[in-house]
Design an enzyme around this catalytic site. Structure first.
Site, PDB file in Angstrom:
ATOM      1  N   TYR A 181       0.784  -1.223   0.000  1.00 46.98           N
ATOM      2  CA  TYR A 181       0.000   0.000   0.000  1.00 46.98           C
ATOM      3  C   TYR A 181       0.823   1.284   0.000  1.00 46.98           C
ATOM      4  O   TYR A 181       0.349   2.327  -0.457  1.00 46.98           O
ATOM      5  CB  TYR A 181      -0.983  -0.037   1.160  1.00 46.98           C
ATOM      6  CG  TYR A 181      -2.027  -1.107   0.931  1.00 46.98           C
ATOM      7  CD1 TYR A 181      -3.113  -0.872   0.106  1.00 46.98           C
ATOM      8  CD2 TYR A 181      -1.881  -2.382   1.485  1.00 46.98           C
ATOM      9  CE1 TYR A 181      -4.052  -1.853  -0.142  1.00 46.98           C
ATOM     10  CE2 TYR A 181      -2.812  -3.376   1.243  1.00 46.98           C
ATOM     11  CZ  TYR A 181      -3.898  -3.102   0.424  1.00 46.98           C
ATOM     12  OH  TYR A 181      -4.811  -4.096   0.163  1.00 46.98           O
TER      13      TYR A 181
ATOM     14  N   PHE B  54     -10.537  -3.515  10.592  1.00 43.01           N
ATOM     15  CA  PHE B  54     -11.727  -3.511   9.743  1.00 43.01           C
ATOM     16  C   PHE B  54     -11.413  -4.069   8.366  1.00 43.01           C
ATOM     17  O   PHE B  54     -12.203  -4.026   7.473  1.00 43.01           O
ATOM     18  CB  PHE B  54     -12.324  -2.097   9.636  1.00 43.01           C
ATOM     19  CG  PHE B  54     -11.350  -1.032   9.187  1.00 43.01           C
ATOM     20  CD1 PHE B  54     -11.125  -0.807   7.854  1.00 43.01           C
ATOM     21  CD2 PHE B  54     -10.675  -0.268  10.125  1.00 43.01           C
ATOM     22  CE1 PHE B  54     -10.238   0.160   7.437  1.00 43.01           C
ATOM     23  CE2 PHE B  54      -9.787   0.727   9.725  1.00 43.01           C
ATOM     24  CZ  PHE B  54      -9.576   0.947   8.383  1.00 43.01           C
TER      25      PHE B  54
END
Length: 419
Positions: A132, A419
């Protein structure tokens, strides 16, 4: 492999979306309805990649991703402030389409979609951390995992009175009542702890739901709430596992979440290390400056492992900067490198005055060229720009230090829920 034309849009087939997720993450299929399994990622926030040439499986997508609407606590006036965040999740590429540009196009689409929806910040937890940073996310907070023995002593004389006035009790609520109580508690706690994240009701229904397949002979997750003056001030979510050695109990209590101010955490931890039949307490996502480290004696913890926590990406610099407050003034022209967001790339004058920040376009000469991940890493006050500079990742320019002195906070950000 040959390149392929990739188009990303909203997923129009829930079964296909779920089948792709199960293939990528190879989880055991659940018996719950598809709509239940997808809860927590709203239908309009489920996206899929399609290839316009080449063979593909009609039962799955070449790639998928989802977004959870979340709130992020950012530094503000000595405490925190809730701001919208796009919680990137469920990212996966079909094994037959790896290394052919699918992930790149999905992440590009996510940045564009987040900008279109008027959300200035994206965040994620990285399953593979090397991916990322290349696409603009910066590591904004770090944590550790560790284990403690039953009966571990926590020494905190300045907090003992408040901790003693805090009652810890297992929740009796279930379903939506438990969801509401959990959200209200985490919002109350996280507002004062920058780096914290809360989701919507759908997210908590998904997290708290436990199917038979997920349990598989496990204890249901327990919720331990801390109450002071009649108000929920913290909570711990945990599960116990039986183990016996030589006729003695050697069970493990694994904590999945722990929220509260220092006195509340102290009360919760003292309760967690005192459950019958347990020998080990495993704590996840413990911040690097958590009071726990001061309460423990030398080498009291074992299996201590560092971990990355929340990754942050700014998708709209002039919208993101005013959302938080700052520690020092600065006036720096930044040439922002962001190949995935053309509206973002280029020169910005970043000004902080009396704790308030802003960014405006400029034609002035740049003081420093920065990749967008650097500002994401620093956004919560945890990604030290000078440390990145010393490591050779950022240019050797005085403007880096000026920016960092504005962005830094007295304490590193709190850890965020997964999450």
């Amino acid at each position: 492999m040959a390149s392929q034309t990739v188009v990303v849009d909203r997923a129009d087939d829930d079964e296909r979306f779920l089948a792709t997720d199960l293939l990528v993450w190879f989880d055991e299929p659940e018996s719950a309805p598809t709509a239940t399994q997808l809860e927590g990622v709203p239908p309009d926030q489920r996206f899929a990649a399609r290839v316009e040439d080449g063979a593909h499986d009609p039962a799955t997508y070449p790639g998928i991703y989802g977004v959870r609407p979340m709130q992020l606590s950012v530094p503000y006036a000595g405490g925190g402030r809730w701001v919208p965040m796009a919680g990137l999740t469920w990212v996966g590429v079909h094994p037959d389409h790896r290394r052919r540009g699918v992930l790149t196009e999905m992440l590009r689409h996510h940045v564009e979609q987040t900008h279109r929806e008027g959300v200035a910040v994206s965040g994620l937890h990285a399953s593979e951390a090397a991916i990322y940073g290349r696409h603009g996310w910066g590591l904004a907070s770090q944590s550790t995992t560790l284990s403690l023995g039953r009966g571990t002593t926590f020494t905190a004389p300045g907090l003992d009175e408040t901790a003693a006035a805090t009652t810890t009790r297992l929740a009796t609520e279930t379903g939506d009542d438990l969801v509401r109580r959990t959200i209200e508690c985490e919002q109350r706690v996280g507002e004062h702890q920058p780096g914290s994240v809360v989701g919507d009701e759908g997210y908590y229904r998904a997290v708290l739901r436990e199917s038979p397949e997920r349990l598989r002979d496990k204890e249901p997750r327990r919720m331990l709430f801390a109450v002071r003056d009649g108000v929920d001030v913290g909570l711990a979510a945990f599960r116990r596992t039986h183990k016996w050695e030589q006729h003695r109990p050697q069970g493990t209590l694994e904590v999945h979440a722990l929220f509260g101010d220092p006195a509340t955490r102290l009360a919760l931890l003292r309760r967690l290390v005192d459950f019958d039949l347990m020998a080990t307490v495993k704590l996840p996502e413990t911040a690097l400056d958590d009071p726990l480290w001061s309460w423990l004696g030398p080498r009291a913890a074992s299996d201590v492992l560092p971990a990355d926590n929340l990754w942050v990406r700014l998708v709209d610099l002039p919208a993101a900067l005013p959302l938080r407050s700052y520690a020092a003034d600065c006036d720096v022209v930044v040439d922002l490198v962001d190949p995935y967001a053309p509206w973002h790339a280029g020169r910005w004058r970043v000004v902080v005055d009396a704790g308030e920040g802003r960014a405006e376009r400029t034609d002035a000469a740049a003081d420093v060229e920065l990749p967008v991940w650097a500002l994401g890493a620093a956004y919560l006050g945890g990604g030290n720009l000078l440390a990145h500079q010393r490591a050779g990742l950022l240019p050797d320019a005085p403007a880096v230090g000026e920016l960092w002195r504005a962005f830094r906070t007295d304490l590193p950000p709190a850890t965020a829920i997964g999450f």
